[in-house]
Design a protein around this motif. Sequence first.
Motif, mmCIF file in Angstrom:
data_model
loop_
_atom_site.group_PDB
_atom_site.id
_atom_site.type_symbol
_atom_site.label_atom_id
_atom_site.label_comp_id
_atom_site.label_asym_id
_atom_site.label_seq_id
_atom_site.Cartn_x
_atom_site.Cartn_y
_atom_site.Cartn_z
ATOM 1 N N VAL A 45 42.915 11.425 52.091
ATOM 2 C CA VAL A 45 42.437 10.911 53.383
ATOM 3 C C VAL A 45 42.792 11.858 54.514
ATOM 4 O O VAL A 45 42.600 11.530 55.677
ATOM 5 N N ALA A 46 43.305 13.039 54.185
ATOM 6 C CA ALA A 46 43.694 14.001 55.216
ATOM 7 C C ALA A 46 43.468 15.413 54.709
ATOM 8 O O ALA A 46 43.360 15.642 53.505
ATOM 9 N N ASP A 47 43.411 16.368 55.625
ATOM 10 C CA ASP A 47 43.164 17.760 55.263
ATOM 11 C C ASP A 47 44.249 18.306 54.351
ATOM 12 O O ASP A 47 43.987 19.132 53.472
ATOM 13 N N ASP A 48 45.485 17.841 54.527
ATOM 14 C CA ASP A 48 46.584 18.321 53.697
ATOM 15 C C ASP A 48 46.339 18.002 52.226
ATOM 16 O O ASP A 48 46.553 18.827 51.343
ATOM 17 N N ALA A 49 45.852 16.775 51.970
ATOM 18 C CA ALA A 49 45.586 16.378 50.583
ATOM 19 C C ALA A 49 44.390 17.122 50.022
ATOM 20 O O ALA A 49 44.333 17.451 48.843
ATOM 21 N N LEU A 50 43.394 17.387 50.868
ATOM 22 C CA LEU A 50 42.221 18.129 50.416
ATOM 23 C C LEU A 50 42.596 19.553 50.033
ATOM 24 O O LEU A 50 42.024 20.134 49.109
ATOM 25 N N GLY A 51 43.564 20.123 50.740
ATOM 26 C CA GLY A 51 43.945 21.490 50.466
ATOM 27 C C GLY A 51 44.780 21.648 49.207
ATOM 28 O O GLY A 51 44.742 22.689 48.566
ATOM 29 N N ASN A 52 45.539 20.626 48.839
ATOM 30 C CA ASN A 52 46.407 20.734 47.677
ATOM 31 C C ASN A 52 46.476 19.398 46.951
ATOM 32 O O ASN A 52 47.521 18.750 46.922
ATOM 33 N N PRO A 53 45.375 18.963 46.334
ATOM 34 C CA PRO A 53 45.386 17.658 45.669
ATOM 35 C C PRO A 53 46.288 17.619 44.448
ATOM 36 O O PRO A 53 46.806 16.564 44.088
ATOM 37 N N ALA A 54 46.496 18.771 43.797
ATOM 38 C CA ALA A 54 47.329 18.797 42.598
ATOM 39 C C ALA A 54 48.767 18.403 42.904
ATOM 40 O O ALA A 54 49.466 17.864 42.042
ATOM 41 N N LYS A 55 49.214 18.657 44.135
ATOM 42 C CA LYS A 55 50.597 18.340 44.509
ATOM 43 C C LYS A 55 50.883 16.856 44.339
ATOM 44 O O LYS A 55 51.878 16.467 43.719
ATOM 45 N N TYR A 56 50.008 16.018 44.869
ATOM 46 C CA TYR A 56 50.222 14.571 44.802
ATOM 47 C C TYR A 56 50.026 14.047 43.390
ATOM 48 O O TYR A 56 50.719 13.121 42.960
ATOM 49 N N ARG A 57 49.093 14.635 42.662
ATOM 50 C CA ARG A 57 48.883 14.233 41.276
ATOM 51 C C ARG A 57 50.138 14.494 40.451
ATOM 52 O O ARG A 57 50.571 13.640 39.670
ATOM 53 N N GLU A 58 50.722 15.654 40.620
ATOM 54 C CA GLU A 58 51.909 16.006 39.846
ATOM 55 C C GLU A 58 53.116 15.170 40.255
ATOM 56 O O GLU A 58 53.928 14.781 39.409
ATOM 57 N N ILE A 59 53.239 14.892 41.551
ATOM 58 C CA ILE A 59 54.354 14.059 42.003
ATOM 59 C C ILE A 59 54.260 12.670 41.386
ATOM 60 O O ILE A 59 55.246 12.129 40.864
ATOM 61 N N PHE A 60 53.061 12.063 41.447
ATOM 62 C CA PHE A 60 52.917 10.715 40.897
ATOM 63 C C PHE A 60 53.179 10.711 39.400
ATOM 64 O O PHE A 60 53.901 9.839 38.890
ATOM 65 N N GLN A 61 52.607 11.655 38.683
ATOM 66 C CA GLN A 61 52.774 11.677 37.228
ATOM 67 C C GLN A 61 54.243 11.836 36.852
ATOM 68 O O GLN A 61 54.733 11.151 35.946
ATOM 69 N N ARG A 62 54.936 12.699 37.536
ATOM 70 C CA ARG A 62 56.353 12.919 37.240
ATOM 71 C C ARG A 62 57.170 11.659 37.526
ATOM 72 O O ARG A 62 58.019 11.258 36.709
ATOM 73 N N ARG A 63 56.908 11.027 38.652
ATOM 74 C CA ARG A 63 57.667 9.825 39.002
ATOM 75 C C ARG A 63 57.363 8.678 38.046
ATOM 76 O O ARG A 63 58.269 7.955 37.619
ATOM 77 N N ALA A 64 56.077 8.496 37.715
ATOM 78 C CA ALA A 64 55.697 7.387 36.836
ATOM 79 C C ALA A 64 56.245 7.575 35.427
ATOM 80 O O ALA A 64 56.677 6.607 34.779
ATOM 81 N N GLU A 65 56.244 8.800 34.939
ATOM 82 C CA GLU A 65 56.778 9.057 33.591
ATOM 83 C C GLU A 65 58.274 8.775 33.515
ATOM 84 O O GLU A 65 58.773 8.323 32.480
ATOM 85 N N LYS A 66 58.991 9.020 34.613
ATOM 86 C CA LYS A 66 60.435 8.798 34.630
ATOM 87 C C LYS A 66 60.815 7.378 35.041
ATOM 88 O O LYS A 66 62.002 7.031 35.065
ATOM 89 N N GLY A 67 59.813 6.565 35.412
ATOM 90 C CA GLY A 67 60.105 5.211 35.862
ATOM 91 C C GLY A 67 60.661 5.155 37.266
ATOM 92 O O GLY A 67 61.295 4.162 37.655
ATOM 93 N N GLN A 68 60.422 6.200 38.064
ATOM 94 C CA GLN A 68 60.924 6.249 39.433
ATOM 95 C C GLN A 68 59.937 5.588 40.388
ATOM 96 O O GLN A 68 58.731 5.580 40.145
ATOM 97 N N CYS A 69 60.452 5.053 41.483
ATOM 98 C CA CYS A 69 59.590 4.410 42.473
ATOM 99 C C CYS A 69 60.266 4.454 43.836
ATOM 100 O O CYS A 69 61.494 4.566 43.939
ATOM 101 N N ILE A 70 59.456 4.362 44.877
ATOM 102 C CA ILE A 70 59.977 4.321 46.243
ATOM 103 C C ILE A 70 60.657 2.985 46.491
ATOM 104 O O ILE A 70 61.725 2.901 47.074
ATOM 105 N N ASN A 71 60.007 1.926 46.091
ATOM 106 C CA ASN A 71 60.606 0.591 46.108
ATOM 107 C C ASN A 71 60.181 -0.130 44.839
ATOM 108 O O ASN A 71 59.203 0.250 44.192
ATOM 109 N N GLN A 72 60.915 -1.159 44.477
ATOM 110 C CA GLN A 72 60.653 -1.858 43.228
ATOM 111 C C GLN A 72 59.284 -2.540 43.262
ATOM 112 O O GLN A 72 59.030 -3.391 44.118
#
Length: 215
Positions: A121-148
Motif C-alpha cells: 500500500v506504499a512505495d516502500d513495499a512496491l520497491g522491495n516486496p520480498a522484504k516483507y514476504r521474508e519477514i512474515f515467513q521467518r516469523r510464522a515458521e518460528k511461531g513468532q508474533c507481534i501480539n498473541q
Amino acid sequence: MTSFCLEVTGDFACFTRPEMKVERVSYDVITPSAARAVFEAILWKPAIRWQVNKIEVLEPIRWISVRRNEVAAKASVRNAQTAMRDGRGHLALYVEDERQQRAGLFLRDVAYRLHADLLPVADDALGNPAKYREIFQRRAEKGQCINQPYLGCREFAARFRLVADPAAERPALHETRDLGWMLHDITFGADPQPHFFRAAMRDGVIDLTQAQVSQ
C-alpha cells in the motif's frame, strides 16, 4: 502479490454477531476480519495490508454455552482528560461494583486454514516486496508474533502454523451450508462503516473472492 496459508486452531472462539446486544453469540465460523487480524498479529506494517481470500473449515462446528463475569462499565474519557490536565483524578474502576454475569454461546475445538494475500500500500513495499514476504515467513515458521493471535475475543488464544503446501494437508470439512449474512470487515476513518456479505460454505470452503460485499 504474495499468498500465504496459516492453519489456526483453538480450544474456544467467539466471533460476535453485532445484532446480539447483550449476550455474546458467535458466528458459525471465523469472520474475514478476524482471519485478517491473525495475519496482522504476526506481521503488520503501514506499507502492507492483508487480504483474506479463502477460509477452510477443518473441524465440525461445535458449540458451548458459558456463563462468565464481565465488567459493565468502562473508564470515563472525561476523567482521563481531567487527570491528564491536572495531574490527578479519579480513574479507578472497582470490579466488585461493576461486575455482571452474562451468558455466551461460543465455538469450541475450532480449526481453520486461512489463505491471504500480502499486498503493498506504499512505495516502500512496491520497491522491495520480498522484504516483507521474508519477514512474515521467518516469523510464522518460528511461531513468532507481534501480539498473541486470538479467535474473536482476546481470552481465546489461537495457535498457528505456516502451511507450505496446502494441497498436501488434510481436506476441509465435508459439509455445505448457508451461513447467512456475516461481517466482512470494517472501513476505518472519520466515520467507520461495517461491510457484510452473504457467506456460504461449500465442502468446508468459504471463497471470499466471490463475496458480494455490501454495507
